[in-house]
Design a protein around this motif. Structure first.
Motif, PDB file in Angstrom:
ATOM      1  N   ASN A  77      46.292  96.215 -18.993  1.00 57.53           N
ATOM      2  CA  ASN A  77      45.503  97.336 -19.518  1.00 57.53           C
ATOM      3  C   ASN A  77      44.556  98.468 -18.820  1.00 57.53           C
ATOM      4  O   ASN A  77      45.082  99.494 -18.966  1.00 57.53           O
ATOM      5  N   GLU A  80      47.389 100.508 -17.719  1.00 52.70           N
ATOM      6  CA  GLU A  80      47.859 101.629 -18.370  1.00 52.70           C
ATOM      7  C   GLU A  80      46.821 102.497 -18.347  1.00 52.70           C
ATOM      8  O   GLU A  80      47.469 104.225 -18.019  1.00 52.70           O
ATOM      9  N   GLU A  81      46.038 102.803 -18.447  1.00 56.75           N
ATOM     10  CA  GLU A  81      45.230 103.911 -18.414  1.00 56.75           C
ATOM     11  C   GLU A  81      45.033 105.021 -17.315  1.00 56.75           C
ATOM     12  O   GLU A  81      44.837 106.059 -17.354  1.00 56.75           O
ATOM     13  N   SER A  84      48.719 106.028 -16.767  1.00 58.53           N
ATOM     14  CA  SER A  84      49.521 106.935 -17.933  1.00 58.53           C
ATOM     15  C   SER A  84      50.822 106.197 -18.515  1.00 58.53           C
ATOM     16  O   SER A  84      51.983 106.551 -18.715  1.00 58.53           O
ATOM     17  N   SER A  86      53.025 102.886 -20.546  1.00 53.77           N
ATOM     18  CA  SER A  86      52.901 101.607 -21.504  1.00 53.77           C
ATOM     19  C   SER A  86      52.972 100.349 -20.664  1.00 53.77           C
ATOM     20  O   SER A  86      53.164  99.904 -19.744  1.00 53.77           O
ATOM     21  N   THR A 115      50.099  95.812 -30.384  1.00 56.79           N
ATOM     22  CA  THR A 115      49.633  97.266 -29.518  1.00 56.79           C
ATOM     23  C   THR A 115      48.429  97.380 -29.416  1.00 56.79           C
ATOM     24  O   THR A 115      47.578  97.610 -30.767  1.00 56.79           O
ATOM     25  N   PRO A 117      45.183  99.912 -28.740  1.00 57.58           N
ATOM     26  CA  PRO A 117      44.764 100.850 -29.098  1.00 57.58           C
ATOM     27  C   PRO A 117      44.828 102.084 -28.395  1.00 57.58           C
ATOM     28  O   PRO A 117      44.527 101.449 -27.224  1.00 57.58           O
ATOM     29  N   SER A 118      45.003 103.597 -28.520  1.00 58.35           N
ATOM     30  CA  SER A 118      45.447 104.690 -26.387  1.00 58.35           C
ATOM     31  C   SER A 118      44.130 104.482 -26.878  1.00 58.35           C
ATOM     32  O   SER A 118      43.003 104.219 -27.647  1.00 58.35           O
ATOM     33  N   PRO A 119      43.813 105.215 -25.719  1.00 61.68           N
ATOM     34  CA  PRO A 119      41.935 105.246 -25.634  1.00 61.68           C
ATOM     35  C   PRO A 119      41.844 105.937 -26.616  1.00 61.68           C
ATOM     36  O   PRO A 119      40.661 105.900 -26.343  1.00 61.68           O
ATOM     37  N   GLU A 121      42.463 106.288 -30.215  1.00 61.90           N
ATOM     38  CA  GLU A 121      42.563 105.462 -31.306  1.00 61.90           C
ATOM     39  C   GLU A 121      41.344 104.336 -30.876  1.00 61.90           C
ATOM     40  O   GLU A 121      40.245 104.122 -31.644  1.00 61.90           O
ATOM     41  N   ARG A 122      41.168 103.405 -29.590  1.00 60.94           N
ATOM     42  CA  ARG A 122      39.644 103.226 -29.148  1.00 60.94           C
ATOM     43  C   ARG A 122      38.245 104.033 -29.497  1.00 60.94           C
ATOM     44  O   ARG A 122      37.674 103.054 -30.076  1.00 60.94           O
TER      45      ARG A 122
END
Length: 159
Positions: A77, A80-81, A84, A86, A115, A117-119, A121-122
């Protein structure tokens, strides 16, 4: 593939690599080769060289991925950040690296799809929690990517 010898079995002197070959296209290159950065024989014991051998099979991008993996403490995780990418892309790259090192990746057991959440969405989830629109438990569930399951008891409630 056998580990590379670093000492002559007859006299104990340092061995020099004089031939490189590609098993894919059968190209052979002859000369006198030394690892980048100088002689590894003096820097590592034979036991350490045996452990480092699988890493010598990786290209620069794969080595950079491994360094990022270590820097992120093995947490995809965080990767991922940082990269960038998945989770499935990161997992595929890790599997490619494992194969390049001579290992077979473990088969993943079937697990429910999660799935994360994207930043953005977080941030929305945390804003909703801050505004009191959702409970702490709901925020945790959403941040973990756990989807609500619809009950089949006819109540129409989601659980």
């Amino acid at each position: 593939m056998n580990p590379m010898l670093t000492k002559c079995p007859v006299c104990g002197g340092d061995l020099v690599v004089t031939r490189l070959s590609c098993p894919t296209c059968e190209t052979t290159i002859e000369g006198s080769f030394q690892p980048v950065g100088g002689s590894l024989q003096g820097a590592f014991t034979p036991e350490q060289l045996k452990w480092l051998l699988p890493f010598s099979r990786l290209n620069n991008d794969q080595l950079q991925f491994i360094l990022t993996f270590i820097r992120c403490e093995g947490r995809f995780n965080r990767m991922e950040e940082e990269l960038s990418l998945s989770y499935p892309t990161l997992r595929n790259r890790m599997n490619e690296i494992l194969r390049a090192m001579g290992y077979e990746p473990a088969r993943e057991e079937a697990q429910p799809a999660v799935t994360l959440p994207s930043p953005a969405e977080r941030k929305r989830i945390l804003d909703d929690l801050d505004k009191g629109l959702i409970t702490l438990q709901e925020a945790r569930r959403r941040l973990k990517g756990i989807r609500e399951e619809v009950r089949t008891d006819g109540s129409g409630e989601e659980g």
